[in-house]
Motif scaffolding. Sequence first.
Motif, PDB file in Angstrom:
ATOM      1  N   ILE A   1      -0.638  19.839  32.975  1.00  0.00           N
ATOM      2  CA  ILE A   1      -0.649  21.371  33.322  1.00  0.00           C
ATOM      3  C   ILE A   1      -2.229  21.129  33.475  1.00  0.00           C
ATOM      4  CG2 ILE A   1      -0.675  22.633  31.553  1.00  0.00           C
ATOM      5  CD1 ILE A   1       1.392  24.384  33.491  1.00  0.00           C
TER       6      ILE A   1
ATOM      7  N   VAL B   1      -2.305  27.300  35.260  1.00  0.00           N
ATOM      8  CA  VAL B   1      -1.500  27.978  34.982  1.00  0.00           C
ATOM      9  C   VAL B   1      -1.952  29.161  36.747  1.00  0.00           C
ATOM     10  CG1 VAL B   1      -1.467  27.849  32.293  1.00  0.00           C
ATOM     11  CG2 VAL B   1      -3.290  30.078  33.813  1.00  0.00           C
TER      12      VAL B   1
ATOM     13  N   HIS C   1      -0.891  28.531  41.564  1.00  0.00           N
ATOM     14  CA  HIS C   1      -0.668  28.662  43.550  1.00  0.00           C
ATOM     15  C   HIS C   1      -1.921  27.975  43.890  1.00  0.00           C
ATOM     16  CE1 HIS C   1      -3.888  31.775  42.479  1.00  0.00           C
ATOM     17  NE2 HIS C   1      -4.426  31.152  42.609  1.00  0.00           N
TER      18      HIS C   1
ATOM     19  N   TYR D   1      -4.999  35.575  32.728  1.00  0.00           N
ATOM     20  CA  TYR D   1      -5.514  34.317  34.445  1.00  0.00           C
ATOM     21  C   TYR D   1      -6.103  34.695  35.085  1.00  0.00           C
ATOM     22  CZ  TYR D   1      -8.343  30.656  35.835  1.00  0.00           C
ATOM     23  OH  TYR D   1      -9.281  29.807  36.321  1.00  0.00           O
TER      24      TYR D   1
ATOM     25  N   SER E   1     -11.058  26.842  32.819  1.00  0.00           N
ATOM     26  CA  SER E   1      -9.737  27.089  33.323  1.00  0.00           C
ATOM     27  C   SER E   1      -8.575  28.279  32.350  1.00  0.00           C
ATOM     28  CB  SER E   1      -7.794  25.753  33.620  1.00  0.00           C
ATOM     29  OG  SER E   1      -8.154  25.390  31.579  1.00  0.00           O
TER      30      SER E   1
ATOM     31  N   SER F   1     -11.778  31.241  43.287  1.00  0.00           N
ATOM     32  CA  SER F   1     -10.828  30.442  43.908  1.00  0.00           C
ATOM     33  C   SER F   1      -9.402  30.984  43.164  1.00  0.00           C
ATOM     34  CB  SER F   1     -10.579  29.425  44.598  1.00  0.00           C
ATOM     35  OG  SER F   1     -11.151  28.438  42.840  1.00  0.00           O
ATOM     36  N   THR F   2      -9.864  30.942  41.728  1.00  0.00           N
ATOM     37  CA  THR F   2      -8.837  31.078  40.636  1.00  0.00           C
ATOM     38  C   THR F   2      -8.104  32.702  40.460  1.00  0.00           C
ATOM     39  OG1 THR F   2      -9.885  30.952  38.896  1.00  0.00           O
ATOM     40  CG2 THR F   2      -9.258  29.104  39.737  1.00  0.00           C
ATOM     41  N   SER F   3      -8.890  33.739  40.748  1.00  0.00           N
ATOM     42  CA  SER F   3      -8.328  35.040  40.965  1.00  0.00           C
ATOM     43  C   SER F   3      -7.239  35.424  41.810  1.00  0.00           C
ATOM     44  CB  SER F   3     -10.189  35.934  41.739  1.00  0.00           C
ATOM     45  OG  SER F   3      -9.113  37.681  42.298  1.00  0.00           O
TER      46      SER F   3
ATOM     47  N   GLN G   1      -2.655  18.238  28.249  1.00  0.00           N
ATOM     48  CA  GLN G   1      -2.437  18.732  29.319  1.00  0.00           C
ATOM     49  C   GLN G   1      -1.383  18.910  29.102  1.00  0.00           C
ATOM     50  OE1 GLN G   1      -4.528  16.832  32.288  1.00  0.00           O
ATOM     51  NE2 GLN G   1      -5.549  18.998  33.394  1.00  0.00           N
TER      52      GLN G   1
ATOM     53  N   ARG H   1       0.080  21.348  26.760  1.00  0.00           N
ATOM     54  CA  ARG H   1      -0.058  22.898  27.506  1.00  0.00           C
ATOM     55  C   ARG H   1       0.898  22.804  27.815  1.00  0.00           C
ATOM     56  NH1 ARG H   1      -5.504  24.925  30.748  1.00  0.00           N
ATOM     57  NH2 ARG H   1      -4.863  26.988  30.801  1.00  0.00           N
ATOM     58  N   ARG H   2       1.378  22.119  28.782  1.00  0.00           N
ATOM     59  CA  ARG H   2       2.535  22.579  29.443  1.00  0.00           C
ATOM     60  C   ARG H   2       4.261  22.827  28.589  1.00  0.00           C
ATOM     61  NH1 ARG H   2       4.611  22.160  34.291  1.00  0.00           N
ATOM     62  NH2 ARG H   2       2.911  21.440  35.286  1.00  0.00           N
TER      63      ARG H   2
ATOM     64  N   LYS I   1       3.525  26.694  27.051  1.00  0.00           N
ATOM     65  CA  LYS I   1       3.110  27.378  28.463  1.00  0.00           C
ATOM     66  C   LYS I   1       4.943  27.706  28.553  1.00  0.00           C
ATOM     67  CE  LYS I   1       3.084  29.235  32.938  1.00  0.00           C
ATOM     68  NZ  LYS I   1       3.960  29.255  33.502  1.00  0.00           N
TER      69      LYS I   1
ATOM     70  N   ALA J   1      -1.543  29.423  27.794  1.00  0.00           N
ATOM     71  CA  ALA J   1      -0.487  30.290  28.560  1.00  0.00           C
ATOM     72  C   ALA J   1      -0.810  30.866  29.973  1.00  0.00           C
ATOM     73  CB  ALA J   1       0.467  30.207  27.597  1.00  0.00           C
ATOM     74  N   GLY J   2      -2.378  31.507  29.384  1.00  0.00           N
ATOM     75  CA  GLY J   2      -2.831  32.188  30.628  1.00  0.00           C
ATOM     76  C   GLY J   2      -2.265  33.445  30.885  1.00  0.00           C
TER      77      GLY J   2
END
Lengths: 109, 493
Positions: free
Chosen positions: A66, A69, A72, B198, B212, B241-243, B381, B384-385, B388, B436-437
């Motif tokens: 990933i 997070v 989108h 996030y 990230s 763009s991640t907003s 990564q 990380r998943r 999450k 995990a944001g």
Amino acid sequence: MLRGFYCNSTKHSIMSVDKSTVARIARLARIHVPEDRQEKLSAELSGILDWIEELNEVDTENVEPIASVTGHSLPRREDVVSDGNRVDEVLANVPETASGFFVVPKVVE
Amino acid sequence: MSDLLSLSAVAARAALESGEISAPELTTAYLGAVEETAPLNNYVAVTADRALEMAAASQARIKSGEAGLIEGIPVGVKDLFCTAGVVSTACSRILEGFTPTYESTVTANLWREGGVMLGKLNCDEFAMGSGNETSAFGPAINPWQGGDGVDLVPGGSSGGSAAAVAARAALLATGTDTGGSIRQPAAFCGIVGMKPTYGRCSRWGIVAFASSLDQAGPFSRTVADNALMMQAMAGHDPKDSTSADAPLPDLMAALDKGVKGMKIGVPAEYVMDGMDGEVVALWEQGQAWLRDAGAELVEISLPHTKYALPAYYIIAPAEASSNLARYDGVRYGLRVEADSLDEMYAGTRAAGFGEEVQRRILIGTYVLSAGYYDAYYLKAQKVRRLIKQDFDSAFETVDAILTPATPTAAFPVGRKVDDPVTNYLNDVFTVPANLAGLPGMALPAGLNSDGLPLGLQILGRPFDEASLYSIGRVIEDAAAFSAVPQRRAGGAS
């Protein structure tokens, strides 16, 4: 610099970072690391990486990596110029400039 | 003047509206406090003239009935935010003298809502640190002192922000949190710090560390003040763009909702070997407070918790090594002249980056390099998943999670640590939320036997900051934390 040395090596046992590896990654990162600091960095980076080895205990078979997070997809916009003509602002903090350009040391012989 | 300094932002807003106090009066008091606490090295730049101009403009808007959410409230800004016309250096030598021609979205939002800028606050260099000791401006000092009078760190990386708010040298302050850089200093300084979901706050105009993971958030002395500032700074921004284009609920309305019927998770894996007994006791106390207020406490499992830190120390340096490639001596900041372009790059970056930043760039370069990419970066990564997913399944049964904020209270400045990993362990409870944001709040819950603040952390579902404010308010009321640091402005001592 490391390219080619450890291809197909996801299963190899990862070794500590020796002095010559410090020199190689410092070169890749474009940071001048004098020789007398390489020894200390080699120990520190090895310590960090040894600790990170813990991750090998985790079974990640069939787990998708990933990168974000948000979940989108990146938004798109019209392919039109929406900003620009800000040469003075772009150059406001430049260490060396001439005639609206960035100045760098000579790169062509 | 000390009366003005003890007002919360919510109370100050009411006093400003009623005309009991004026915005210039409040700002003048805070500028005095900034001067008085200068030995703490919390500010790296004070913008007194601008503050007075902004306060005068605020006063005019209050009079004409056009006041914003934080109209007239003095705010300190972490030096990681670009502020137009005001030097913004990320507390690094490599950005010495850098004066942005633009304003970060978050600070622009705060000024739009009437905030008054006091100046720029000390932080770890490029936000890399947990003690504010890697700053090119030297360490920021915590206004709390241990029994022995030794200087303590305020935590990091947003150390100057947390210390200034605790010391009454800012009423509110901005921070950023990549692995705990808001929550850990909030806990060390006995104040409230929120890392939102996030995507909640725009990253545009904030010096990037690990894109990230980075999120901006508010520091305040009360939970209500925190909700107020959050309401002012968050929002969708097409320039990032991640907003997230998600509606921001009325956070002030969430404050008095209580926790009746809420399920709060207590993760078994957050009990760690060698944990400070006082931290464990406080955590249990926090659970009791929530139970007494009508919440149901549920033991949960987050099985991959122990792998969050090592995964973070691959992902964050990897992203940092890429983000920090832009500091090349060509477009802005420091430049060390040399005969060739490569030598100019290498010399500039060696002179401009401090030791910890260099260490992280080198680690990041290593884990991204050919042959190691799969073994380290891709592995991290994947982990990380899994981290999450741990949270995703926990939130199927609980509404929020309660944990300690930090494994210890603030430690002495200059504590000798030979092994960088020991410093990294400070973030053991905070890092998972970044991976995990998730939104996370740290708030003071008590003092340890040395008289130093200890904090609790509440983690929530993505975009559910509102529940964190409801829960935070209950803990705040139950803890009735009223202790104040020794080295605060306007203090009697």
